[in-house]
Design a protein around this motif. Sequence first.
Motif, mmCIF file in Angstrom:
data_model
loop_
_atom_site.group_PDB
_atom_site.id
_atom_site.type_symbol
_atom_site.label_atom_id
_atom_site.label_comp_id
_atom_site.label_asym_id
_atom_site.label_seq_id
_atom_site.Cartn_x
_atom_site.Cartn_y
_atom_site.Cartn_z
ATOM 1 N N PHE A 105 0.581 -1.351 0.023
ATOM 2 C CA PHE A 105 0.024 0.122 -0.063
ATOM 3 C C PHE A 105 0.965 1.625 0.083
ATOM 4 O O PHE A 105 1.688 1.345 0.634
ATOM 5 C CB PHE A 105 -0.851 -0.291 1.360
ATOM 6 C CG PHE A 105 -1.806 -1.234 1.103
ATOM 7 C CD1 PHE A 105 -3.178 -1.115 0.646
ATOM 8 C CD2 PHE A 105 -2.181 -2.233 1.868
ATOM 9 C CE1 PHE A 105 -3.891 -1.723 0.578
ATOM 10 C CE2 PHE A 105 -2.617 -3.629 2.277
ATOM 11 C CZ PHE A 105 -3.611 -3.429 1.287
ATOM 12 N N ARG A 106 0.400 1.864 -0.534
ATOM 13 C CA ARG A 106 0.483 3.577 -0.515
ATOM 14 C C ARG A 106 0.033 4.293 -0.231
ATOM 15 O O ARG A 106 -1.634 4.879 -0.801
ATOM 16 C CB ARG A 106 1.664 4.004 -1.991
ATOM 17 C CG ARG A 106 2.496 2.974 -2.449
ATOM 18 C CD ARG A 106 3.767 3.542 -1.696
ATOM 19 N NE ARG A 106 4.495 2.460 -1.791
ATOM 20 C CZ ARG A 106 5.176 1.514 -1.529
ATOM 21 N NH1 ARG A 106 4.039 0.388 -0.504
ATOM 22 N NH2 ARG A 106 6.424 0.701 -1.774
ATOM 23 N N TYR A 107 0.537 5.434 0.515
ATOM 24 C CA TYR A 107 -0.287 6.407 1.209
ATOM 25 C C TYR A 107 -0.190 7.375 0.691
ATOM 26 O O TYR A 107 0.681 7.988 -0.003
ATOM 27 C CB TYR A 107 -0.465 6.689 2.499
ATOM 28 C CG TYR A 107 -0.543 4.964 3.170
ATOM 29 C CD1 TYR A 107 -2.223 4.273 3.498
ATOM 30 C CD2 TYR A 107 0.166 3.978 3.389
ATOM 31 C CE1 TYR A 107 -2.504 3.176 4.139
ATOM 32 C CE2 TYR A 107 -0.570 2.508 4.190
ATOM 33 C CZ TYR A 107 -1.938 2.733 3.943
ATOM 34 O OH TYR A 107 -1.695 1.139 4.609
ATOM 35 N N GLY A 108 -0.788 9.021 1.360
ATOM 36 C CA GLY A 108 -1.079 10.055 0.475
ATOM 37 C C GLY A 108 -1.187 10.959 2.284
ATOM 38 O O GLY A 108 -1.523 10.731 3.324
ATOM 39 N N GLN A 109 -1.398 12.320 1.469
ATOM 40 C CA GLN A 109 -1.617 13.078 2.098
ATOM 41 C C GLN A 109 -2.505 14.055 2.934
ATOM 42 O O GLN A 109 -3.608 15.417 3.065
ATOM 43 C CB GLN A 109 -0.635 13.555 2.952
ATOM 44 C CG GLN A 109 1.004 13.555 3.251
ATOM 45 C CD GLN A 109 0.994 13.434 4.163
ATOM 46 O OE1 GLN A 109 0.392 14.307 5.458
ATOM 47 N NE2 GLN A 109 2.340 12.656 5.000
ATOM 48 N N GLY A 110 -3.780 13.457 1.283
ATOM 49 C CA GLY A 110 -4.896 14.241 1.219
ATOM 50 C C GLY A 110 -4.728 15.494 0.421
ATOM 51 O O GLY A 110 -5.148 16.235 0.583
ATOM 52 N N THR A 111 -3.732 15.699 -0.208
ATOM 53 C CA THR A 111 -3.967 16.482 -1.191
ATOM 54 C C THR A 111 -3.563 16.778 -2.311
ATOM 55 O O THR A 111 -3.571 15.311 -3.171
ATOM 56 C CB THR A 111 -2.094 17.237 -1.058
ATOM 57 O OG1 THR A 111 -1.007 16.174 -0.935
ATOM 58 C CG2 THR A 111 -1.151 18.004 0.293
ATOM 59 N N LEU A 112 -3.699 18.112 -3.033
ATOM 60 C CA LEU A 112 -3.413 17.228 -5.072
ATOM 61 C C LEU A 112 -2.451 16.040 -5.994
ATOM 62 O O LEU A 112 -3.085 15.517 -6.055
ATOM 63 C CB LEU A 112 -4.085 18.946 -5.177
ATOM 64 C CG LEU A 112 -4.346 19.028 -7.025
ATOM 65 C CD1 LEU A 112 -5.590 18.411 -7.293
ATOM 66 C CD2 LEU A 112 -4.228 20.174 -7.684
#
Length: 484
Positions: free
Chosen positions: A331-338
Motif C-alpha cells: 500500500f501507498r498512502y498520501g497526505q490528502g493533497t492534490l
Amino acid sequence: MESSRLEDWLAQRLTIGVTGFARSGKTVFITSFAHALISFAAFQNQPGQGPLTGFSLAQQKRLRSVRVRDDLSPTYPHFPFRAMRDALLGRIPAWPTPTEGISRLILEIEYEPDHVNQSGFWLPFSRASHACRTKIIGRPHLQLELVDYPGEWLMDLALLDKEYDAWSEDMWQLAISGRRARMSEGFRSLVASLPSDTNADEDIIIALTAEWKNYLKAALDEGLPFNQPGRLLRPGPEGKHAPVLRFAPIPNQFGLPRLRKVLRKRFKLYQDELARPFFKMHFAKMDRQVVLVDIVRVLSQRYGDKHLTLQEREETFKEFSEALRLSLSAFRYGQGTLLSGIQGNRTNKALFVATKADHVVRGDRVHLERLLGNILHLIGEHQRISQETSDAAIMALASVRATHDMREQNSPYRELLSGRRAGEPEPLLRDPGAIPLDFPINWEELAFEYAAFEPLPMLSALQEGFPAINLGKAIEFLIGNDCK
C-alpha cells in the motif's frame, strides 16, 4: 425517497476500504458500521450511550438521515447489508457468512453543518444563510462507499512482483516448514511422483491444483494466513472453474520443463488479469483504509479443538507478522493533497483495528491496542505509514459485542467475560487469560485462550444498532472531519 441529481452532484464522496485477512471480521464490521449510522436516532437524547458513542456528528445532534443508496453503481455487486444484519438479528443469532467477491455498500449521510467551523465558497455561513442554502440545494450530503472483499485475496498483494520460479521456491520452502509440512504431504508426494518428461496435461494440472488447494485450506483452518493464490480458496463468482486458477508451485529442482512452462504462463495470467487489476481498481482508489487485525486468535494457546504447542504458537505469530508486513508494504498512502491524488496515493487516513476486543477482559483492551502498535513497529510499517498519511490510529474494537464484562464477587475480584460458545445453551463465565504486556512476547508465560463466542440475542438492536466497543470512535476518526 430519491435524491435529486443536483444533490448527488454536490455530495461529497469518500471511499473506505476495509481490509484484513480471512476471518478478521470485515463483514461484521461493515454491517455494524452501517446499521449504527442508520439507527442513529435511538440514542439522540442519551449522550454517551449506544454504538455511536464518540461520533461527534451524532453527539451534537447534527445527523438528519442515513440511508443505503441501492440506486448508485447499480452494475456493481452490492454488499448484502440487509441479509447480514438479519442474520445477527435472528431468534438464534448467527455470524454472517463471509462474502464471496468484491462488493460495495453506499451510505448517504445528510447532516447539519457545524456553523462555528463551517466555511464554503457560496455564502458566509450564519444560521440565516444556511437556511437559505438548505431551501435552494438542501443540506450537505456525504456519500460513503464501503468496499468489501474476501480476506483470502489480501495475500495476493505479496505476489504481484514475483516471477513464477522465485514464487515456487518460496512457497515450497514454506510448505516444508513447521506444521505446514504435515499439511502439504499430499501435494509434495504428487509432484515427486511425476516423471521428468510429464506433459502439460490439463488433468495433471487440475490434480496438482486440487492438492495445493487442500493444503492451503488446511493451513487456513489452523490459523496460518500466508496462503497463495488467495482466489484458489475463495475464487469469487467470476473465478469459479476458471482455468486461470489452475496452477501450483513446482520449483526448478523437479525439472518438468513442459509442465512448468504452462504453469508459469498461468501464474503470469493470474497476476495480470486478476491480482493486479484488483489492486489498481480498488485499493488504489481508497480515501480511507481500515485494517482489521485478529490478534486474539494468534495469541491463543488453542485453535478450534486443537491445543497448540509452544513452538506452534510462535510459528503462527511469526507467519502472521510476516504476512501482515508483506501485505501492508504493497500500500501507498498520501497526505490528502492534490499532488498525492494526482500521483495515485489517495488514502490519507489509516485505522488499524485490533478486532474482537470483547474477547478480552475490559482492563486488557488498552494492552491489545499497545500490542498491535508493537507488531506494526516490529514489521517496520508503523513509521512509514505515520509519515505517509495525514493521520493514522490504532484502536481495539468489537463491531458486535458477543460478551458482557463481569467481575468475581469475592477476592481477588478478577475481571471475567460472560459469553456463549457454539453448542452451549446459556452464556458462561470465563477467564480468557491476560494479554501480554511485554514485547517480544514470552510464550512460556502466555496462557491466553480464545473462545469462539456466538452472538447474543439482541432484541432491541433493530432500532438501536448492535452493541459495540469503540465503533463510534472509529467512525469519528474515519469521517468526523468530513462532516463539519
